[in-house]
Scaffold this motif. Structure first.
Motif, PDB file in Angstrom:
ATOM      1  N   VAL A 156       0.898  -1.138   0.052  1.00 57.00           N
ATOM      2  CA  VAL A 156      -0.010   0.100   0.079  1.00 57.00           C
ATOM      3  C   VAL A 156       0.868   1.299   0.053  1.00 57.00           C
ATOM      4  O   VAL A 156       1.859   1.351   0.600  1.00 57.00           O
ATOM      5  N   VAL A 157       0.671   2.189  -0.996  1.00 58.30           N
ATOM      6  CA  VAL A 157       1.301   3.406  -0.988  1.00 58.30           C
ATOM      7  C   VAL A 157       0.481   4.445  -0.789  1.00 58.30           C
ATOM      8  O   VAL A 157      -0.510   4.758  -1.312  1.00 58.30           O
ATOM      9  N   HIS A 158       0.648   5.395   0.198  1.00 58.16           N
ATOM     10  CA  HIS A 158       0.094   6.712   0.267  1.00 58.16           C
ATOM     11  C   HIS A 158       0.513   7.628  -0.763  1.00 58.16           C
ATOM     12  O   HIS A 158       1.665   7.655  -1.105  1.00 58.16           O
ATOM     13  N   LYS A 159      -0.551   8.533  -1.140  1.00 56.16           N
ATOM     14  CA  LYS A 159      -0.552   9.272  -2.123  1.00 56.16           C
ATOM     15  C   LYS A 159       0.487  10.244  -2.165  1.00 56.16           C
ATOM     16  O   LYS A 159       1.257  10.841  -3.091  1.00 56.16           O
ATOM     17  N   THR A 160       0.900  10.796  -0.734  1.00 56.68           N
ATOM     18  CA  THR A 160       1.866  11.618  -0.444  1.00 56.68           C
ATOM     19  C   THR A 160       3.406  10.942  -0.542  1.00 56.68           C
ATOM     20  O   THR A 160       4.218  11.757  -0.764  1.00 56.68           O
ATOM     21  N   GLU A 161       3.290   9.637  -0.771  1.00 55.60           N
ATOM     22  CA  GLU A 161       4.702   8.910  -0.588  1.00 55.60           C
ATOM     23  C   GLU A 161       4.822   8.212  -2.071  1.00 55.60           C
ATOM     24  O   GLU A 161       5.895   7.656  -2.394  1.00 55.60           O
ATOM     25  N   LEU A 162       3.998   8.576  -3.208  1.00 59.15           N
ATOM     26  CA  LEU A 162       4.265   7.998  -4.472  1.00 59.15           C
ATOM     27  C   LEU A 162       5.542   8.218  -4.978  1.00 59.15           C
ATOM     28  O   LEU A 162       6.151   6.976  -5.682  1.00 59.15           O
ATOM     29  N   VAL A 163       6.032   9.398  -5.108  1.00 58.60           N
ATOM     30  CA  VAL A 163       7.393   9.637  -5.901  1.00 58.60           C
ATOM     31  C   VAL A 163       8.456   8.742  -5.125  1.00 58.60           C
ATOM     32  O   VAL A 163       9.446   8.250  -5.885  1.00 58.60           O
ATOM     33  N   THR A 164       8.457   8.538  -3.870  1.00 59.30           N
ATOM     34  CA  THR A 164       9.460   8.032  -3.212  1.00 59.30           C
ATOM     35  C   THR A 164       9.182   6.570  -3.021  1.00 59.30           C
ATOM     36  O   THR A 164      10.414   5.701  -2.958  1.00 59.30           O
ATOM     37  N   GLN A 165       8.078   5.876  -3.207  1.00 66.76           N
ATOM     38  CA  GLN A 165       7.869   4.564  -2.638  1.00 66.76           C
ATOM     39  C   GLN A 165       7.670   3.667  -3.997  1.00 66.76           C
ATOM     40  O   GLN A 165       7.838   2.498  -4.204  1.00 66.76           O
ATOM     41  N   LEU A 166       6.925   4.233  -4.892  1.00 65.39           N
ATOM     42  CA  LEU A 166       6.352   3.714  -6.082  1.00 65.39           C
ATOM     43  C   LEU A 166       7.535   2.930  -7.061  1.00 65.39           C
ATOM     44  O   LEU A 166       7.490   1.835  -7.586  1.00 65.39           O
ATOM     45  N   PRO A 167       8.700   3.987  -7.237  1.00 65.39           N
ATOM     46  CA  PRO A 167       9.888   3.201  -7.989  1.00 65.39           C
ATOM     47  C   PRO A 167      10.277   1.906  -7.455  1.00 65.39           C
ATOM     48  O   PRO A 167      10.560   0.984  -8.298  1.00 65.39           O
ATOM     49  N   ARG A 168      10.382   1.738  -6.127  1.00 62.49           N
ATOM     50  CA  ARG A 168      11.013   0.522  -5.715  1.00 62.49           C
ATOM     51  C   ARG A 168       9.939  -0.626  -5.986  1.00 62.49           C
ATOM     52  O   ARG A 168      10.163  -1.858  -6.494  1.00 62.49           O
ATOM     53  N   LEU A 169       8.750  -0.297  -5.756  1.00 61.13           N
ATOM     54  CA  LEU A 169       7.586  -1.372  -5.969  1.00 61.13           C
ATOM     55  C   LEU A 169       7.691  -1.647  -7.498  1.00 61.13           C
ATOM     56  O   LEU A 169       7.342  -2.944  -7.817  1.00 61.13           O
ATOM     57  N   LEU A 170       7.672  -0.982  -8.314  1.00 64.89           N
ATOM     58  CA  LEU A 170       7.811  -0.850  -9.926  1.00 64.89           C
ATOM     59  C   LEU A 170       8.784  -1.862 -10.210  1.00 64.89           C
ATOM     60  O   LEU A 170       9.069  -2.747 -11.061  1.00 64.89           O
ATOM     61  N   ALA A 171      10.059  -1.472  -9.725  1.00 67.33           N
ATOM     62  CA  ALA A 171      11.401  -2.178  -9.798  1.00 67.33           C
ATOM     63  C   ALA A 171      11.197  -3.669  -9.495  1.00 67.33           C
ATOM     64  O   ALA A 171      11.475  -4.626 -10.153  1.00 67.33           O
ATOM     65  N   GLU A 172      10.445  -3.998  -8.302  1.00 70.05           N
ATOM     66  CA  GLU A 172      10.198  -5.410  -7.998  1.00 70.05           C
ATOM     67  C   GLU A 172       9.394  -6.020  -8.841  1.00 70.05           C
ATOM     68  O   GLU A 172       9.475  -7.184  -9.003  1.00 70.05           O
ATOM     69  N   ALA A 173       8.325  -5.402  -9.304  1.00 66.16           N
ATOM     70  CA  ALA A 173       7.375  -5.904 -10.398  1.00 66.16           C
ATOM     71  C   ALA A 173       8.225  -6.115 -11.754  1.00 66.16           C
ATOM     72  O   ALA A 173       7.823  -7.476 -12.221  1.00 66.16           O
ATOM     73  N   ALA A 174       8.977  -5.442 -11.912  1.00 62.14           N
ATOM     74  CA  ALA A 174       9.602  -5.678 -13.331  1.00 62.14           C
ATOM     75  C   ALA A 174      10.809  -6.923 -13.248  1.00 62.14           C
ATOM     76  O   ALA A 174      10.695  -7.658 -14.158  1.00 62.14           O
ATOM     77  N   ALA A 175      11.283  -6.938 -12.047  1.00 62.18           N
ATOM     78  CA  ALA A 175      12.191  -8.096 -12.016  1.00 62.18           C
ATOM     79  C   ALA A 175      11.530  -9.171 -12.074  1.00 62.18           C
ATOM     80  O   ALA A 175      11.673 -10.181 -12.438  1.00 62.18           O
ATOM     81  N   ALA A 176      10.292  -9.404 -11.219  1.00 61.73           N
ATOM     82  CA  ALA A 176       9.423 -10.495 -11.136  1.00 61.73           C
ATOM     83  C   ALA A 176       8.937 -10.919 -12.746  1.00 61.73           C
ATOM     84  O   ALA A 176       8.876 -12.101 -13.163  1.00 61.73           O
ATOM     85  N   PHE A 177       8.524  -9.847 -13.260  1.00 66.90           N
ATOM     86  CA  PHE A 177       8.119  -9.971 -14.798  1.00 66.90           C
ATOM     87  C   PHE A 177       9.258 -10.571 -15.751  1.00 66.90           C
ATOM     88  O   PHE A 177       9.051 -11.434 -16.767  1.00 66.90           O
TER      89      PHE A 177
END
Length: 210
Positions: free
Chosen positions: A187-208
């Protein structure tokens, strides 16, 4: 007691529970729709909402006829194709956050395909068609109960391989009623999208890519 249409003998109002069943939503979501003016309603002397069926019919007509009609239809499992781009689906009603997340995704995953739906029902239909690798979903969505949508997607075999990320403006206390749907989901709070979302996207990309 609901009022009756003299021409058809069919009640021209319904309760929030009846409306919720017809829309496939939680009662609270229907109440919020009334508060936002999306559905027309009045209150009985006892304080119970009565929703005009004409406004319910109009809301459904604007979205293709019925809530259940737009649900994803069964599809053949999407096979992993060498070289195909990673597919993401964002279900978010705020244009501001649509744009912000689009910028983050474009920066972090420039080769990925990002699709956007502005309400839950359209998002559910699009998810059924795309079977995305990553689903980014807001909890509070117009047109459908976000928690119910998340629970449905998590339990449906069609989306077993889709990685789910939840984005929200709700703080931890406000998310408590939705905890049953969020267990084990990032879960990512909208105020933390810029800081937290990149890491989660990187994890998703690695799994893909695995």
């Amino acid at each position: 007691m609901s009022r009756v249409n003299a021409n058809s003998n069919v009640p021209d109002t319904c309760s929030t529970t009846e409306a919720a069943q017809r829309l496939g939503m939680a009662v609270r979501s229907v109440q919020l729709m009334v508060d936002r003016g999306e559905l027309q309603a009045w209150k009985t002397p006892g304080g119970h909402r009565r929703i005009l069926r004409s406004s319910l019919d109009a809301w459904l007509a604007n979205r293709g006829g019925s809530a259940t009609a737009t649900a994803p239809t069964p599809a053949q499992p999407r096979l992993a194709t060498p070289g195909r781009p990673m597919t993401l689906l964002l279900i978010e009603d705020s244009v501001h956050f649509q744009n912000l997340i689009s910028l983050v995704v474009k920066r972090e995953l420039p080769e990925a395909e990002l699709h956007i739906a502005s309400d839950g029902i359209a998002g559910l239909a699009l998810a059924g068609r795309l079977e995305p690798d990553v689903l980014l979903i807001d909890i509070l969505l117009p047109g459908i109960d976000g928690a119910a949508l998340i629970t449905s997607l998590r339990s449906h075999p069609q989306f077993a391989r889709s990685r789910l990320l939840v984005i929200t403006a709700l703080d931890e206390a406000q998310r408590a009623p939705y905890q049953f749907a969020l267990e084990g989901v990032p879960v990512v709070h909208k105020t933390e999208l810029v800081t937290q979302l990149p890491r989660l996207l990187a994890e998703a990309a690695a799994a893909f890519a695995a």
